[in-house]
Design an enzyme around this catalytic site. Structure first.
Site, short mmCIF file in Angstrom:
data_model
loop_
_atom_site.label_atom_id
_atom_site.label_comp_id
_atom_site.label_asym_id
_atom_site.label_seq_id
_atom_site.Cartn_x
_atom_site.Cartn_y
_atom_site.Cartn_z
CG ASP A 97 71.00 -28.47 -30.34
OD1 ASP A 97 70.83 -29.45 -30.03
OD2 ASP A 97 70.36 -27.82 -31.41
CB SER A 98 71.75 -27.12 -24.80
OG SER A 98 71.05 -26.03 -25.20
N GLY A 99 69.38 -28.20 -26.93
CA GLY A 99 67.82 -28.36 -26.85
C GLY A 99 67.08 -27.02 -26.26
N GLY A 100 67.87 -25.87 -25.95
CA GLY A 100 67.32 -25.03 -25.47
C GLY A 100 66.34 -24.16 -26.52
CG PHE A 101 66.43 -22.45 -31.04
CD1 PHE A 101 66.78 -21.00 -30.88
CD2 PHE A 101 66.12 -23.00 -32.12
CE1 PHE A 101 65.96 -20.31 -32.32
CE2 PHE A 101 65.55 -22.36 -33.27
CZ PHE A 101 65.42 -20.84 -33.18
CG ASP A 151 71.71 -21.02 -24.86
OD1 ASP A 151 70.93 -22.11 -25.16
OD2 ASP A 151 71.51 -19.84 -25.46
CD GLN A 198 71.88 -16.42 -25.97
OE1 GLN A 198 71.38 -15.24 -26.44
NE2 GLN A 198 71.52 -17.36 -26.42
N GLY A 225 71.79 -16.76 -29.60
CA GLY A 225 70.89 -15.53 -30.01
C GLY A 225 70.95 -14.51 -30.94
CG ASP A 275 74.35 -24.99 -36.12
OD1 ASP A 275 73.12 -25.24 -36.50
OD2 ASP A 275 74.71 -24.07 -35.53
#
Length: 387
Positions: A97-101, A151, A198, A225, A275
């Protein structure tokens, strides 16, 4: 499938049954059978499991976390050591994943701007900047097969204005992520980059986001989201609106979901990939998932019960250890409790996914869905009556 570092990424739709889809994703590190559940290996490990166990249970792909790995041991170190596949001894497909969450949920003193997010590490307090470009750079250093755009994920419920602001920022970050991904040669190595839809639970925003992302050349598309505070029925209604607007010839990934029921119902609405930390986290806290629902091994009613969790399961953690023993391990705080219950839980999740795939191919998904829900409704098998 033999690993081939030059194999292109592809998705093949094998069968449909209503909105449910059966397919295959091909990556340089193997074939992913969809619908697929991806165990979460946040810090380059699926907690309490050996990699070979995870594979033997039927997992074609695991998830690694960009935020955690960039902080420790660092993406640069992983790259020097041969990449994430070699580092964690998982020669199969990896999604990062991007790490954004995690930036939004874990980091301290974060500051959001058009450029990206500046935050203070929860590990050592270091000030770090995460931009769409840096997120892709980290994922390239890790060498994952499927990568995610950066995101902004907001908690729900949220005002429409806030959902719209975050959605539009995520679209702009999607464009920048794609440019960086191509500049670093991702497509040439057979890697994939997914865009993330989103828009909160607002139908117009979700449709606009899906439409705009569909015009960008992503290899797959995700729904982000959701499962962040809204009721399940709201999540499912949002999916009913969103998935038809996503490209039918590309994989669809619902991020961070979820319970077995969430998965079954989301497959019915056209989702291909999932996931969630739930099966591993639950296992570490004394909770087992079975075909007849959840079993809380902390409950005293299991203390004298000689029966296994599920004698019909092919998983040894499910069929060889008594509930009394598992209850004892949980109450005693033994590490083996987490190992056995995580093993059981991941086995059940992969059995569920195989059942879903078989049913879609056989055009019996609705029957399978009804039968599975009926089993869950029965609840766990009756308590053991000691004599």
């Amino acid at each position: 499938m033999t690993n081939n570092d030059n194999a292109p990424f592809s998705f093949r739709l094998i069968a449909t049954d209503g909105m449910a889809r059966r397919g295959e994703i091909r990556t340089p590190h193997g074939t992913v059978r969809t619908p697929a559940f991806m165990p979460v290996g946040t810090q380059a490990t699926v907690k309490a499991m050996y990699p070979d166990q995870v594979r033997e249970l039927g997992s074609d792909v695991v998830l690694g976390n960009t935020y955690h790995l960039m902080l420790r041991p660092t993406a640069e170190r992983v790259a020097r050591l041969g990449g994430l596949h070699k580092f964690m001894n998982w020669p199969h497909t990896i999604l990062t994943d991007s790490g954004g969450f995690q930036v939004m949920s874990l980091a301290q003193l974060r500051k959001l701007s058009e450029k990206g997010v500046t935050f203070q590490s929860h590990v050592d307090g270091q000030k770090i900047e995460m931009t769409p470009e840096r997120s892709i750079e980290i994922q390239q250093l890790l060498g994952s097969d499927i990568q995610m755009q950066l995101d902004e994920c907001i908690a729900l419920p949220a005002p429409r204005e806030e959902a719209e602001r975050a959605m539009r920022l995520s679209l702009r970050w999607a464009e920048r992520s794609r440019v960086q991904f191509e500049a670093m040669g991702g497509p040439g190595r057979g890697q994939a980059l997914y865009g993330i839809v989103q828009g909160g639970t607002d139908p117009e925003l979700r449709l606009e986001s899906a439409g705009m992302l569909s015009q960008m050349p992503f290899e797959g598309y995700s729904v982000g989201g959701l499962a962040v505070g809204e009721p399940q029925e709201v999540m499912l209604k949002t999916l009913e609106i969103t998935t038809p607007a996503m490209p039918a010839d590309k994989p669809r990934y619902l991020m961070g979901v979820g319970t077995p029921e969430d998965i079954l119902e989301s497959v019915a609405r056209g989702i291909d990939q999932f996931d969630c930390v739930l099966p591993t986290r639950a296992g570490r806290h004394g909770l087992a998932y079975t075909r007849y629902g959840k079993v809380n091994l902390k409950n005293a009613r299991h203390a004298d019960d000689p029966r296994p969790l599920d004698e019909t399961s092919p998983c040894e953690a499910s069929n060889r250890y008594s509930r009394a023993y598992l209850h004892h391990l949980v109450k005693a705080g033994e590490g083996l409790a987490a190992m056995l219950l995580t093993w059981n839980n991941l086995a059940y999740y992969q059995q569920l996914m195989q059942g879903i795939r078989d049913a879609i191919e056989a055009q019996t998904f609705e029957e399978f869905r009804a039968r599975t829900r009926a089993d869950w409704a029965k609840g766990d098998i009756p308590p053991f009556a000691s004599r």
